[in-house]
Design a protein around this motif. Structure first.
Motif, PDB file in Angstrom:
ATOM      1  N   LEU A  75       3.497  13.728   2.320  1.00  0.00           N
ATOM      2  CA  LEU A  75       2.938  12.391   2.148  1.00  0.00           C
ATOM      3  C   LEU A  75       3.679  11.370   3.008  1.00  0.00           C
ATOM      4  O   LEU A  75       3.070  10.522   3.674  1.00  0.00           O
ATOM      5  CB  LEU A  75       3.011  12.026   0.667  1.00  0.00           C
ATOM      6  CG  LEU A  75       2.797  10.573   0.267  1.00  0.00           C
ATOM      7  CD1 LEU A  75       1.451  10.084   0.744  1.00  0.00           C
ATOM      8  CD2 LEU A  75       2.906  10.420  -1.239  1.00  0.00           C
ATOM      9  N   SER A  97       1.578   6.809  -6.652  1.00  0.00           N
ATOM     10  CA  SER A  97       0.433   7.596  -7.142  1.00  0.00           C
ATOM     11  C   SER A  97       0.857   9.037  -7.401  1.00  0.00           C
ATOM     12  O   SER A  97       0.259   9.737  -8.201  1.00  0.00           O
ATOM     13  CB  SER A  97      -0.708   7.554  -6.132  1.00  0.00           C
ATOM     14  OG  SER A  97      -0.390   8.345  -5.001  1.00  0.00           O
ATOM     15  N   HIS A  98       1.930   9.462  -6.718  1.00  0.00           N
ATOM     16  CA  HIS A  98       2.442  10.813  -6.932  1.00  0.00           C
ATOM     17  C   HIS A  98       2.758  11.044  -8.410  1.00  0.00           C
ATOM     18  O   HIS A  98       2.486  12.100  -8.961  1.00  0.00           O
ATOM     19  CB  HIS A  98       3.697  11.001  -6.082  1.00  0.00           C
ATOM     20  CG  HIS A  98       4.429  12.278  -6.360  1.00  0.00           C
ATOM     21  ND1 HIS A  98       4.047  13.494  -5.841  1.00  0.00           N
ATOM     22  CD2 HIS A  98       5.519  12.525  -7.123  1.00  0.00           C
ATOM     23  CE1 HIS A  98       4.881  14.423  -6.254  1.00  0.00           C
ATOM     24  NE2 HIS A  98       5.778  13.869  -7.037  1.00  0.00           N
ATOM     25  N   THR A 125       0.882   4.092  -2.850  1.00  0.00           N
ATOM     26  CA  THR A 125       0.605   5.491  -2.522  1.00  0.00           C
ATOM     27  C   THR A 125       1.741   6.390  -2.987  1.00  0.00           C
ATOM     28  O   THR A 125       1.507   7.467  -3.546  1.00  0.00           O
ATOM     29  CB  THR A 125       0.411   5.627  -1.007  1.00  0.00           C
ATOM     30  OG1 THR A 125      -0.568   4.671  -0.592  1.00  0.00           O
ATOM     31  CG2 THR A 125      -0.062   7.017  -0.639  1.00  0.00           C
ATOM     32  N   THR A 158       0.830  -1.204   0.000  1.00  0.00           N
ATOM     33  CA  THR A 158       0.000   0.000   0.000  1.00  0.00           C
ATOM     34  C   THR A 158       0.867   1.257   0.000  1.00  0.00           C
ATOM     35  O   THR A 158       0.571   2.230  -0.697  1.00  0.00           O
ATOM     36  CB  THR A 158      -0.924  -0.001   1.224  1.00  0.00           C
ATOM     37  OG1 THR A 158      -1.625  -1.243   1.246  1.00  0.00           O
ATOM     38  CG2 THR A 158      -1.908   1.131   1.163  1.00  0.00           C
ATOM     39  N   SER A 159       1.963   1.228   0.769  1.00  0.00           N
ATOM     40  CA  SER A 159       2.839   2.407   0.796  1.00  0.00           C
ATOM     41  C   SER A 159       3.420   2.662  -0.583  1.00  0.00           C
ATOM     42  O   SER A 159       3.463   3.807  -1.061  1.00  0.00           O
ATOM     43  CB  SER A 159       3.988   2.209   1.773  1.00  0.00           C
ATOM     44  OG  SER A 159       3.511   1.776   2.998  1.00  0.00           O
ATOM     45  N   LEU A 183       2.075   9.155   5.975  1.00  0.00           N
ATOM     46  CA  LEU A 183       2.128   7.692   6.014  1.00  0.00           C
ATOM     47  C   LEU A 183       2.703   7.208   7.337  1.00  0.00           C
ATOM     48  O   LEU A 183       2.211   6.258   7.945  1.00  0.00           O
ATOM     49  CB  LEU A 183       2.955   7.157   4.841  1.00  0.00           C
ATOM     50  CG  LEU A 183       2.244   7.139   3.485  1.00  0.00           C
ATOM     51  CD1 LEU A 183       3.201   6.731   2.377  1.00  0.00           C
ATOM     52  CD2 LEU A 183       1.048   6.189   3.512  1.00  0.00           C
TER      53      LEU A 183
END
Ligand SMILES: Nc1ncnc2c1ncn2[C@@H]1O[C@H](COP(=O)(O)OP(=O)(O)O)[C@@H](O)[C@H]1O
Ligand SMILES: [Mg+2]
Lengths: 221, 834
Positions: B259, B18-19, B15, B11-12, B263
């Motif tokens: 971000l 996604s940047h 994420t 997930t990290s 996190l």
């Protein structure tokens, strides 16, 4: 749920040590709600950070869910945070590159506790249904904070830590968000520790404490 | 790793990545940087690897401890000669070697051997070990051995014996039975040379000369420096490309600091976060390396024929024109790309690891950090420049392989040190400017804002600096070399026509030419070999190891004495020529530098006629010659060293008629009287033309790589500007709100960039000149043993300045256009948010 015993925290500053917390004791039971008040700079955020295991106290013990934080390594504290806590900040700290839906489910996914029903329910209750594919910068301030609250609750935490969650909103938006927060916390049955300036917000909570000169006291004392 | 940890990592990572979905420009910048860096690097390495493979094969074949024996009078060897030597008890083996043209028009080297008499361990004679194949080899239709890459381009089944594939052979070489080779080459009854195992020392009958294997060996050192040169260019491109990568990673980290903190607050352990970032780097690195290596191979494929041609002409090295890439080439490309990426990403990982979770959303104290960073850069740059200066001082004027490596280290330190100084210098200039612009608010804002942009602009500006400086440096070096070389060609190629008569006609042709009215002066020349066994040098050095040298005989006619270039003499030009006539010698610069010799020193030579002592009268430049050379009067070379007849240079009597008319008459006469035509007559003009062609081709690659590097620097600037465009808009929105028009804002942006580029170019000029000086006076001497004069071309300096402005303007165009087109509504939003 959360237990602080004789917690002390000092920050080194050019003018000498700043004693922010000076022997704080606090107990919060499961499902209980507590409002934390105090002037700006009195150490409320510091206390919340310590409770979340983001930082460690100089002296004293903090037990979260029966575990003593200062004896845990960083990965264990992170896991505890992921699994047991929900955090809501004054600045929303949404992930700008993730859509509304992905932001909402982020912590749930990290904790491997994604529950579609609950997520959909949250989206509807927070008035974000239909905005799934938007990005944070396309939301109003109130919507952004509701999304942040949703993110904190999506993983079904046992304790929600909220630091002036409406400090960035105007009064009507703030009232709306806080009412939502209160009812969602009731629904999910988690404990709540919220920093707020508003006596009106603090009123319906189980307890209210004031942080002053590094110690906790009943308000009005 | 537990499943729970895996979920967090997954997930990290998603994420973090996604940047890039929202900022595809940054991802493109990263990949492009890696791509370009790895493409140029692996392209150069592919060329080097292929060439090394060819050298290794050639070396295995020829430097195999076989001495060769030829006739002293220069005539072809005959079967009788072979028998004479065999009868004298010498275990020689006959060999025929010549050029053979395939049906496709390729020129190949055809070697004919006699496997029965060849020394046992000679790789040349290595046939399949079974007796059957030796029989195949010796009996019709015979066999021809050929390397697989050469076999692919051969389809003359009709003229050649059946092919036998031998991967150990060098490209472009055919080996077959001596009888077959004689027939194919039209050498019936002739031998090219006789070979004998090097360790067999034996007295040769009179009339034969033995050349040792050491002299025949491939010119390894020279080709090595050619490849080192290419490698240095590749390394420069790699560094410039990695600047882009570093800039992109820095940007991606800065924009994701919030971000990362979020996190962490949501319960991602620090270690997992680092692992996710490292994983992200790995994924991007693999994509970049794959793209880069693939394009590198394509690039090498395109450049290899040119490289092969110039290596063949410069150093007589046969390099295949198809790529031969060993497994470690691919691995090396991957390791270099990933290594470069991780070294560029190390600071990102380090910063992420030390991330302060509690500074959530807190603005960076950028001003203090920048000042500290500039201070460190200043120090580091100073240390590197000091190292460069020390190396320079130690190296100046010395030749050798180790010196060459050190010279490259010196240039690297010089370039890097100056690059590190660029940001502090720019920052200083901006501080000064800010103070002077008090009463021009927009200009003052622009300067202050440029200071703010410096952390991001510094890397592309450093890349631009390096690219500009190498362009100027290499450009000046090549330009200066061209001038010097052409000058020198004019001085050395005095004769209009060079005649190479067969040995038996030599005297007759010479006597005939002397009588001709078309001929003003006749310049006969001869050459021979000797071994330098020692020297008495006034410098501490001097030699004891034996090295092969060439002996060259010239005719010291007045015209030659006037033009022949001399670098250093004992007592002036006139005295030097008198000394030459009186028994002293001239030596070339290569020999002088390699053995630290100066006019006045003496040499000890071993020749077929015994040992000789020669005094050095002068040193002359001898560009492009790989070997050391000693020049003597041609008469002496013929009488004392029994050098075989060489060439006759004809200086035409141009006062009598036009050059073309004289030349035509002379050619007619030579053809009618002696049957001389074709390759025995060489026109000076065609000689100059081909020399110049070799020259241009050698530097074509260098200049192509140079231009590419400049392109890469431009790309670095463009991608940086694009990547930060969004942040820039947020910074510009308040100005717009205060009443500055968009057109003005675009103008300010352009002016800022052009100012930064001008500052960079101003530093690039002295750096480029220093680099040029390092190339001609240090690297060239270390690599080739001769030094070039430094030429400064004001035109090239102007071009450098223009290039800097052009690259900056081009890079700024797209972002400026986008700012110009941004609707006011969006600026308003940006303003409200800021
Ligand atoms: N990292 C730090 N270093 C030094 N001083 C700090 C740091 N963080 C907070 N402080 C100081 O500690 C005091 C308490 O801060 P904080 O807990 O944020 O107060 P509150 O949230 O009640 O406004 C303030 O005076 C603040 O300036
Ligand atoms: Mg606070």
């Amino acid at each position: 749920m959360l237990q602080l015993t004789d917690v002390t925290k000092t920050y080194p500053t050019p003018q000498g040590a700043l004693h922010v917390l000076d022997g704080v004791d606090l107990h919060l039971g499961a499902g209980e709600s507590l409002a934390l008040m105090g002037e700006s700079g009195s150490g409320k955020s510091t206390l919340l950070h310590l409770a979340a295991g983001l930082d460690l106290p100089d002296r004293g013990d903090i037990h979260l869910d029966g575990e003593r934080l200062s004896t845990l390594g960083e990965p264990r504290r992170a896991a505890l945070r992921r699994q047991q806590l929900g955090l809501v900040f004054q600045q929303f700290h949404l992930v700008p590159s993730l859509s509304v839906a992905d932001n909402l489910s982020l912590q749930a996914r990290l904790a491997e506790r994604e529950d579609n029903h609950w997520t959909q329910h949250l989206l509807a209750r927070l008035g974000l249904a239909g905005l799934n594919d938007r990005y944070p910068e396309q939301l109003s301030g109130g919507q952004q904070q509701r999304l942040a609250i949703g993110r904190a609750l999506a993983a079904k935490p046992r304790l929600l830590l909220a630091d002036e969650p409406t400090g960035n909103l105007d009064e009507t938006a703030a009232d709306e968000v806080l009412d939502l927060l209160a009812s969602l916390v009731d629904e999910s049955g988690c404990a709540l520790l919220m920093v707020t300036h508003s006596a009106r917000v603090a009123a319906p909570m189980d307890r209210c404490l004031r942080l002053q000169h590094g110690r906790l006291a009943e308000p009005g004392e | 790793m537990t499943p729970a940890r895996m979920a967090v990592l997954r997930t990290s990572l998603a994420t973090l990545l996604s940047h890039y979905r929202r900022h595809p420009g940054q991802l493109a910048m990263l990949i492009v940087g890696l791509w370009v860096a790895s493409a140029l690097w692996s392209g150069v390495q592919a060329i080097n690897a292929s060439a090394r493979d060819s050298y290794a094969r050639a070396e295995a074949l020829f430097s195999s401890d076989l001495d060769s024996i030829t006739r002293r009078d220069g005539r072809p060897l005959s079967l009788d000669d072979y028998l004479t030597l065999r009868r004298a008890g010498l275990r020689v083996s006959p060999l025929v070697e010549g050029e053979w043209t395939s049906a496709a028009g390729d020129t190949l080297t055809l070697i004919g051997i006699d496997p029965l008499t060849l020394p046992d361990d000679a790789p040349l004679g290595r046939t399949e070990s079974s007796a059957g194949s030796l029989r195949d080899w010796l009996l019709p239709p015979h066999r021809v051995r050929v390397a697989p890459d050469t076999a692919a381009q051969l389809n003359d089944a009709t003229r050649l014996p059946p092919l036998e594939i031998d991967p150990a052979l060098p490209p472009g070489t055919l080996v077959t039975d001596i009888g077959v080779a004689q027939r194919l080459l039209g050498f019936e009854g002739q031998l090219t040379r006789l070979v004998i195992a090097a360790e067999r020392s034996a007295e040769l009958p009179a009339g034969f000369v033995r050349t040792s294997a050491a002299v025949i060996a491939s010119p390894g050192q020279l080709t090595e420096s050619f490849h080192l040169n290419l490698t240095a260019m590749g390394l420069l491109a790699l560094v410039v490309g990695l600047f882009i990568v570093h800039a992109a990673l820095g940007l991606a980290l800065e924009q994701r600091l919030g971000l990362l903190r979020t996190l962490r607050a949501l319960g991602v352990p620090a270690r997992t976060l680092i692992a996710a970032l490292a994983l992200e780097l790995l994924v991007i690195g693999l994509v970049g390396a794959a793209l880069g290596i693939a394009s590198g191979v394509l690039l090498a494929q395109a450049l290899l024929p040119d490289v092969a041609a110039s290596l063949a002409e410069l150093y007589d090295s046969n390099v295949g024109t198809t790529l031969a890439l060993p497994w470690h080439y691919w691995l090396g490309g991957l390791v270099i790309t990933l290594g470069g990426l991780f070294s560029a990403g190390a600071s990102m990982l380090w910063r992420a690891a030390r991330l302060n979770v509690l500074a959530l959303g807190q603005a960076q104290a950028w001003r203090g950090r920048l000042r500290r960073q500039l201070g460190i850069q200043g120090w580091l740059g100073g240390v590197l420049l000091l190292v460069a200066a020390l190396l320079w001082w130690r190296l100046s004027g010395r030749a050798g392989q180790q010196e060459l490596a050190l010279s490259f280290a010196m240039v690297a330190a010089l370039l890097l040190g100056t690059a590190l100084w660029l940001p502090p210098l720019l920052a200083g200039a901006l501080r000064l400017a800010a103070r002077r612009l008090r009463n021009r608010p927009l200009a003052q804002w622009a300067v202050a804002d440029l200071q703010l942009q410096l952390p991001r602009l510094q890397l592309p500006m450093m890349a631009l600096l390096l690219a500009l400086a190498t362009n100027l440096g290499v450009g000046s070096m090549v330009g200066g070399f061209r001038l010097t070389f052409l000058d020198w060609l004019d001085q050395r190629l005095l004769a209009d026509l060079y005649v190479r008569p067969p040995a038996e006609q030599f005297d007759a042709v010479r006597d005939w030419l002397i009588e001709r009215p078309e001929v003003a002066t006749l310049l006969p020349a001869r050459s021979s070999d000797a071994t330098l066994i020692g020297s008495d040098s006034r410098n501490a050095g001097g030699t004891d190891t034996a090295t092969p040298v060439k002996l060259f005989g010239i005719a010291p006619e007045p015209i030659l004495r006037r033009h022949w270039p001399l670098l250093d003499t004992h007592a002036g030009r006139e005295a030097a020529w008198r000394a030459l006539a009186g028994g002293e010698a001239f030596i070339n610069e290569q020999l002088a530098r390699r053995h630290s010799l100066a006019p006045g020193d003496t040499l000890r030579l071993r020749t077929a006629q015994g040992t000789r002592r020669l005094s050095i009268a002068a040193i002359y430049p001898d560009y492009g010659n790989p070997s050391g050379e000693i020049t003597l009067p041609v008469t002496r070379l013929a009488s004392e060293f029994s050098a075989p007849p060489g060439s006759l240079g004809v200086v035409l009597a141009k006062d009598r008629a036009s050059r073309d008319a004289l030349m035509a008459r002379l050619r007619e006469g030579l053809a009618a009287r002696f049957g001389l035509a074709g390759p025995t007559l060489i026109d000076q003009r065609s000689l100059k033309r081909s020399a110049t062609e070799v020259f241009e081709r050698t530097f074509a690659i260098t200049q192509a790589l140079n231009a590419l590097t400049l392109g890469v620097a431009g790309l670095a600037l463009l991608t940086t500007l694009l990547a930060q465009a969004e942040t820039r808009r947020a910074q510009l929105a308040p100005l717009w709100a205060l009443g500055v028009t968009r057109a003005r804002l675009v103008g300010v942006q352009l002016a800022q960039l052009l100012a930064a580029a001008t500052g960079t170019a101003l530093l690039a000029v002295p750096l480029g000149l220093a680099l040029s000086y390092a190339l001609v006076a240090v690297i060239n001497v270390a690599a080739f043993g001769w030094r070039l004069p430094l030429h400064v071309f004001p035109g090239q300096i102007a071009v450098t300045l223009m290039l800097a402005l052009m690259v900056a303007a081009l890079a700024a165009l797209l972002p400026a256009w986008r700012l110009w087109r941004v609707p006011p509504r969006q600026l308003l939003q940006e303003f409200a948010a800021s």
